[in-house]
Scaffold this motif. Structure first.
Motif, PDB file in Angstrom:
ATOM      1  N   UNK A 105       0.808  -1.098   0.121  1.00 14.75           N
ATOM      2  CA  UNK A 105       0.041  -0.001   0.062  1.00 14.75           C
ATOM      3  C   UNK A 105       0.844   1.314   0.009  1.00 14.75           C
ATOM      4  N   UNK A 106       0.837   1.837  -0.966  1.00 17.19           N
ATOM      5  CA  UNK A 106       1.717   3.091  -1.112  1.00 17.19           C
ATOM      6  C   UNK A 106       1.019   4.283  -1.701  1.00 17.19           C
ATOM      7  N   UNK A 107       1.944   5.334  -1.517  1.00 14.38           N
ATOM      8  CA  UNK A 107       1.249   6.629  -1.801  1.00 14.38           C
ATOM      9  C   UNK A 107       2.450   7.362  -2.835  1.00 14.38           C
ATOM     10  N   UNK A 108       1.977   8.409  -3.635  1.00 11.43           N
ATOM     11  CA  UNK A 108       3.010   8.986  -4.550  1.00 11.43           C
ATOM     12  C   UNK A 108       2.487  10.384  -4.772  1.00 11.43           C
ATOM     13  N   UNK A 109       3.842  10.880  -5.033  1.00 10.23           N
ATOM     14  CA  UNK A 109       3.619  12.452  -5.619  1.00 10.23           C
ATOM     15  C   UNK A 109       4.238  12.246  -7.007  1.00 10.23           C
ATOM     16  N   UNK A 110       3.492  12.767  -8.057  1.00  8.09           N
ATOM     17  CA  UNK A 110       3.707  12.617  -9.665  1.00  8.09           C
ATOM     18  C   UNK A 110       3.965  13.805 -10.108  1.00  8.09           C
ATOM     19  N   UNK A 111       4.976  14.005 -10.622  1.00  6.79           N
ATOM     20  CA  UNK A 111       5.372  15.124 -11.524  1.00  6.79           C
ATOM     21  C   UNK A 111       5.456  14.792 -13.165  1.00  6.79           C
TER      22      UNK A 111
ATOM     23  N   UNK B 107       5.859   6.911  -0.705  1.00  4.92           N
ATOM     24  CA  UNK B 107       5.956   6.599   0.524  1.00  4.92           C
ATOM     25  C   UNK B 107       5.157   5.131   0.765  1.00  4.92           C
ATOM     26  N   UNK B 108       5.917   4.208   1.434  1.00  6.65           N
ATOM     27  CA  UNK B 108       5.333   2.965   1.419  1.00  6.65           C
ATOM     28  C   UNK B 108       4.498   3.043   2.890  1.00  6.65           C
ATOM     29  N   UNK B 109       3.026   2.509   2.883  1.00  5.81           N
ATOM     30  CA  UNK B 109       2.328   2.596   3.983  1.00  5.81           C
ATOM     31  C   UNK B 109       2.529   1.465   4.789  1.00  5.81           C
ATOM     32  N   UNK B 110       2.203   0.325   3.997  1.00  4.77           N
ATOM     33  CA  UNK B 110       2.347  -1.028   4.341  1.00  4.77           C
ATOM     34  C   UNK B 110       2.811  -2.136   3.341  1.00  4.77           C
ATOM     35  N   UNK B 111       3.374  -3.172   3.719  1.00  3.12           N
ATOM     36  CA  UNK B 111       3.671  -4.321   2.771  1.00  3.12           C
ATOM     37  C   UNK B 111       3.422  -5.635   3.410  1.00  3.12           C
ATOM     38  N   UNK B 112       2.767  -6.483   2.335  1.00  2.00           N
ATOM     39  CA  UNK B 112       2.395  -7.826   2.768  1.00  2.00           C
ATOM     40  C   UNK B 112       3.258  -8.797   1.939  1.00  2.00           C
ATOM     41  N   UNK B 113       3.859  -9.839   2.531  1.00  2.93           N
ATOM     42  CA  UNK B 113       4.821 -10.806   1.965  1.00  2.93           C
ATOM     43  C   UNK B 113       3.794 -11.825   1.168  1.00  2.93           C
ATOM     44  N   UNK B 114       4.332 -12.690   0.336  1.00  3.68           N
ATOM     45  CA  UNK B 114       3.653 -13.523  -0.412  1.00  3.68           C
ATOM     46  C   UNK B 114       3.245 -14.782   0.483  1.00  3.68           C
TER      47      UNK B 114
END
Length: 285
Positions: free
Chosen positions: A124-130, A220-227
């Motif tokens: 689960x990520x966020x980004x700022x895009x230019x 910006x990484x909010x959360x990560x889940x492994x396989x």
């Protein structure tokens, strides 16, 4: 009459036909649960349903006045439609009503097919895009990169990511939600560079400038889940739905075959196809 109208009001009428609130409730109750939920949440769907019922009734009244219901070719078709409706209702309400897949069968399927229930790595990520284009000159791309660098500097100085995203990101949709991109799985985006950068981050970590064919991103990484393999309880609804259909199809086929034989029905295949065939190979549906 006034009291009855109050308790069970008419929602519409055409000719001598009225559809009342209780009629509509009964009709909606026969729909799948998801459809029932939509009718509750969106009253306009009820209005549309009542209008369609009245419209069909109005057309059928017109057709009856012109004796369409008494024409041989239509009476025959009506007979088939009634038979099909009664057959389907009897099958659903009587033959298949009590069929339920035993819990041990669900667990057995899960155990034998665990590989089907692999949940891939996700983030689960966020980004700022230019935004930048492949057709941009080197000078234009350098200016765009400088803007991204300035934004990254603000973030490293401690400014709130969501606030900066709302102010600067050129991805209008995600900017409204602080740059939120939702859940990302490998192979589900159209940028290998973007995915690689996302999954290289640790939870809560801010990326450097990520360059893709579409422009520049700050992540910006909010959360990560492994396989992992889904637990039985997670997989159970899917398995239950799958096996329920199998059980019902088998029960229906057996019921049809038994009913066909008990009815004394005869199928003269040679007259239909012009050649003798094995009736046991003809599916009854």
């Amino acid at each position: 009459y006034a009291a009855a109208e109050e308790i069970n009001p008419a929602l519409g009428k055409v000719g001598d036909f009225s559809i009342r609130e209780a009629d509509l409730d009964r009709l909606i109750a026969t729909q799948p649960l998801q459809a029932q939920k939509q009718y509750l949440e969106k009253p306009e769907l009820k209005s549309s349903l009542v209008r369609n019922i009245l419209l069909k009734k109005a057309v059928s009244i017109k057709a009856r006045k012109e004796a369409y219901d008494r024409k041989p070719e239509y009476r025959e078709k009506l007979s088939y439609l009634v038979d099909e409706f009664l057959s389907n209702e009897y099958l659903a309400k009587v033959v298949l009503a009590d069929i339920k897949v035993p819990e041990e069968e669900l667990r057995k399927y899960y155990k034998e097919n665990e590989k089907e229930f692999i949940i891939p790595e996700s983030a689960k990520a966020r980004h700022i895009y230019i935004k930048s284009s492949r057709t941009d000159t080197a000078e234009e791309r350098l200016k765009t990169r400088s803007r991204a660098d300035a934004i990254l500097k603000r973030l490293k100085a401690g400014e709130d990511f969501a606030k900066v995203a709302a102010e600067t990101s050129e991805d209008a949709d995600s900017a409204k939600t602080g740059g939120m991109l939702g859940t990302i799985s490998p192979g589900k985006t159209n940028s290998e560079e973007f995915e690689k950068a996302v999954f290289a981050l640790k939870k809560g970590e801010l990326s450097s400038i990520v360059e893709t064919p579409f422009g520049f991103h700050i992540l910006l990484l909010d959360d990560k889940s492994e396989k992992r393999t889904a637990r039985f309880e997670e997989a159970k609804p899917y398995i239950a739905d799958l096996l329920q259909k199998e059980y019902e199809n088998k029960a229906a086929a057996e019921f049809f075959e038994k009913t066909f034989k008990e009815s004394g029905a005869e199928l003269f295949l040679e007259r239909i196809t012009g050649r003798p065939e094995d009736i046991s190979k003809i599916p009854v549906k």
